[in-house]
Design a protein around this motif. Structure first.
Motif, PDB file in Angstrom:
ATOM      1  N   MET A   1     -35.828 -25.211  16.355  1.00 15.03           N
ATOM      2  CA  MET A   1     -35.169 -23.909  16.586  1.00 15.03           C
ATOM      3  C   MET A   1     -36.224 -22.823  16.712  1.00 15.03           C
ATOM      4  N   LYS A   2     -35.975 -21.875  17.591  1.00 21.12           N
ATOM      5  CA  LYS A   2     -36.945 -20.802  17.806  1.00 21.12           C
ATOM      6  C   LYS A   2     -37.069 -19.950  16.552  1.00 21.12           C
ATOM      7  N   THR A   3     -38.257 -19.568  16.224  1.00 20.63           N
ATOM      8  CA  THR A   3     -38.443 -18.635  15.127  1.00 20.63           C
ATOM      9  C   THR A   3     -38.189 -17.222  15.601  1.00 20.63           C
ATOM     10  N   TYR A 130     -31.621 -11.442  23.059  1.00 16.74           N
ATOM     11  CA  TYR A 130     -31.194 -12.820  22.768  1.00 16.74           C
ATOM     12  C   TYR A 130     -30.947 -13.591  24.058  1.00 16.74           C
ATOM     13  N   ASP A 131     -30.285 -12.962  25.025  1.00 19.10           N
ATOM     14  CA  ASP A 131     -29.998 -13.624  26.293  1.00 19.10           C
ATOM     15  C   ASP A 131     -31.270 -13.968  27.058  1.00 19.10           C
ATOM     16  N   LEU A 135     -34.960 -13.428  21.079  1.00 17.73           N
ATOM     17  CA  LEU A 135     -34.418 -13.178  19.737  1.00 17.73           C
ATOM     18  C   LEU A 135     -33.800 -14.464  19.215  1.00 17.73           C
ATOM     19  N   SER A 136     -34.029 -14.776  17.958  1.00 17.24           N
ATOM     20  CA  SER A 136     -33.520 -16.015  17.383  1.00 17.24           C
ATOM     21  C   SER A 136     -32.008 -15.974  17.220  1.00 17.24           C
ATOM     22  N   ALA A 143     -26.634  -9.618  13.694  1.00 13.16           N
ATOM     23  CA  ALA A 143     -26.180  -8.502  14.528  1.00 13.16           C
ATOM     24  C   ALA A 143     -24.693  -8.636  14.852  1.00 13.16           C
ATOM     25  N   ASP A 144     -24.245  -9.844  15.138  1.00 12.42           N
ATOM     26  CA  ASP A 144     -22.837 -10.063  15.466  1.00 12.42           C
ATOM     27  C   ASP A 144     -21.934  -9.821  14.255  1.00 12.42           C
ATOM     28  N   ILE A 145     -22.389 -10.178  13.074  1.00  8.62           N
ATOM     29  CA  ILE A 145     -21.614  -9.910  11.858  1.00  8.62           C
ATOM     30  C   ILE A 145     -21.474  -8.409  11.652  1.00  8.62           C
ATOM     31  N   LEU A 146     -22.566  -7.689  11.881  1.00 10.13           N
ATOM     32  CA  LEU A 146     -22.526  -6.227  11.773  1.00 10.13           C
ATOM     33  C   LEU A 146     -21.575  -5.628  12.807  1.00 10.13           C
TER      34      LEU A 146
END
Length: 525
Positions: A1-3, A130-131, A135-136, A143-146
């Protein structure tokens, strides 16, 4: 997984332009007006932090900007409609949203503006990163939870919002039903991303410098995400009961907040200083005082949390005394000696606490006919709330055995006209299997949620509890019954000015006119 990548290069101007098109609030985006032909380096930390600082309450801006935002969008609306606080300052000559004149001023703008000009542009920039693979997944999950935290509170105020196509050239409003399904999908995706990162890197602290809530602790974010899912699952109990049960069970099984150590609160962190706006509102402005409904419940129960939540009145004999809501043109000077909130500049701003989660679990148990589980979680909710207010387990045990009931509100203000009123609440603190279990749970949940008026008002509308006093003045909207009380805020004035076509279409998504009497999608009890 990307850091996690700590520096993200994105095209800020293009993203800002999309955000402007989505919200039509162009004046608020001046800070994003950057040459779209120049790549800008955006610090991931500043974007996550930007979202956190305004996700649940406004805290950013110069001098009194966040204070005025908080007052007009949160305190004078939700805190009042929840019965927590009252204000005798007769804004607009006493004809204002506190007496249900919802278009008298621009208060309807504030929550929408903060969500769509402060929080969502930062989310959009993170999403662009992210796209592009910069961004991991677990950072995007936070961010989505926020995003869900911000938007569910805004939706619970207005109903439909322009969310699913935010950042596109055309962004129509989505129904609240559509939004809630989107919230659950977003939370589920975020939960899976967090679980995946925890599995491969259990001690990951890559967001530590970013995160003013949990200092980068992904396990705590996972519990918060499940707890937020549980909150929303119970919210839809009366409109989609099967899905409510399913999502609630999934959230509980996934692991929710059970300890005060995991409470989600915004407070000063590292170089970030958070000043709670409520301190200036009750102190410098002299506007906020204890609501009469809080007076009735806290004094009737002789609740030890009174001193944690409010300051003694500055009248002979002291004590904790409130003010009726919706006084119209009554003069402020009569009420300044009543109990002010015990909220100081450094008081943390609560997002979601362990006590709320326990009460959510208690209601879930009621839904599954598990009264023993409901009683156990109810009592745990009270114990946790006492702990959150600096009180002991023994004090909570004494309180839980109490058979006291709410008291008559006695108006002890300096106003020669008194607005005393008999108690509306009738349940004891002590658990009883008497058919009033839900009222008992929600009443104690309401006390524990203080000063989170957004959640308290939503729960009052959803359940009808606790039993709140009506406003004193006549309703200035004839469609709003004073006993039923206000069900939603009208769409923002700024949207009618700048985005009229989209708002007119949004009204058709409501179950009625754009009025405070129109119930939201989940308001079906």
């Amino acid at each position: 997984m990307k850091t996690t990548v700590n520096r993200i290069k994105i095209w800020v101007g293009a993203v800002a332009a999309m955000a402007v098109a989505a919200t039509a609030c162009t004046s608020e985006f001046e800070s994003y007006n950057t040459d779209p032909n120049a790549a800008q380096v955006v610090d991931q930390a500043s974007l996550i932090t930007t979202m956190e600082l305004d996700a649940a309450y406004p805290t950013t801006g110069e001098t009194t900007v966040p204070v005025n935002r908080y007052q007009t969008g949160w305190n004078l609306l939700a805190d009042h409609y929840a019965g927590y606080m009252a204000c005798a300052n007769h804004f607009d000559g006493g004809s204002n949203p506190m007496v249900y004149n919802l278009t008298a001023n621009n208060w309807s703008n504030t929550v929408f503006e903060v969500a769509f000009t402060q929080v969502m542009p930062a989310w959009l920039m993170l999403k662009a990163g992210y796209d592009e693979g910069l961004l991991s997944a677990h950072a995007m999950a936070v961010a989505d939870i926020l995003k869900v935290l911000t938007l569910h509170r805004a939706s619970d105020m207005y109903g439909p919002l322009p969310v699913l196509h935010f950042g596109e050239s055309v962004s129509p409003y989505d129904s609240q039903e559509t939004l809630y399904h989107h919230f659950f999908e977003t939370l589920d995706r975020s939960i899976e991303a967090l679980k995946a990162q925890i599995a491969v890197a259990p001690g990951d602290k890559s967001l530590e410098k970013v995160d003013a809530i949990y200092a980068g602790d992904l396990n705590k974010w996972l519990r918060f995400a499940n707890s937020l899912k549980l909150r929303l699952a119970i919210r839809i109990r009366y409109v989609e009961p099967d899905l409510s049960l399913q999502y609630a069970r999934e959230a509980i099984d996934g692991g929710v907040i059970t300890s005060t150590a995991d409470n989600a609160m915004l407070k000063s962190y590292r170089q970030i200083t958070i000043n709670n706006p409520m301190e200036m509102i009750w102190n410098s402005y002299n506007d906020a005082r204890m609501g009469a409904s809080m007076d009735s419940y806290l004094n009737g129960y002789e609740d030890p949390r009174r001193a944690s939540m409010f300051q003694p009145a500055t009248i002979d004999g002291g004590g904790f005394h409130g003010v009726r809501n919706g006084l119209g043109a009554t003069e402020q000077k009569f009420y300044t000696k009543m109990s002010a909130p015990n909220i100081q500049t450094d008081t943390p701003m609560n997002w979601l606490l362990a006590s709320e989660v326990a009460f959510l679990k208690a209601e879930y148990c009621l839904m599954t006919s598990d009264n023993a589980g409901a009683k156990s979680n109810y009592e745990e909710g009270v114990r946790l709330s006492f702990a959150e207010n600096g009180l002991s387990a023994s004090e909570a045990a004494t309180y839980l055995a109490s058979e006291k009931t709410p008291a008559t509100f006695s108006d002890v203000s300096e106003n020669p006209t008194k607005y005393s009123i008999s108690a509306r609440g009738r349940v004891t603190v002590k658990w009883q299997d008497d058919g009033n279990e839900l009222e008992r749970i929600i009443t104690q949940k309401w006390i524990a949620l203080f000063p989170n008026g957004m959640e308290a008002w939503a729960e009052f509308r959803r359940t009808g509890f606790p039993r709140l006093f009506p406003i004193v003045a006549n309703s200035e909207d004839p469609t709003i019954n004073k006993e039923t009380q206000i069900r939603r805020m009208v769409f923002p004035k700024l949207e009618y000015s700048n985005n009229a076509g989209a708002v007119r279409a949004a009204v058709r998504l409501l179950d009625g006119p754009d009025a405070g009497s129109t119930k939201l999608w989940w308001d079906k009890k």
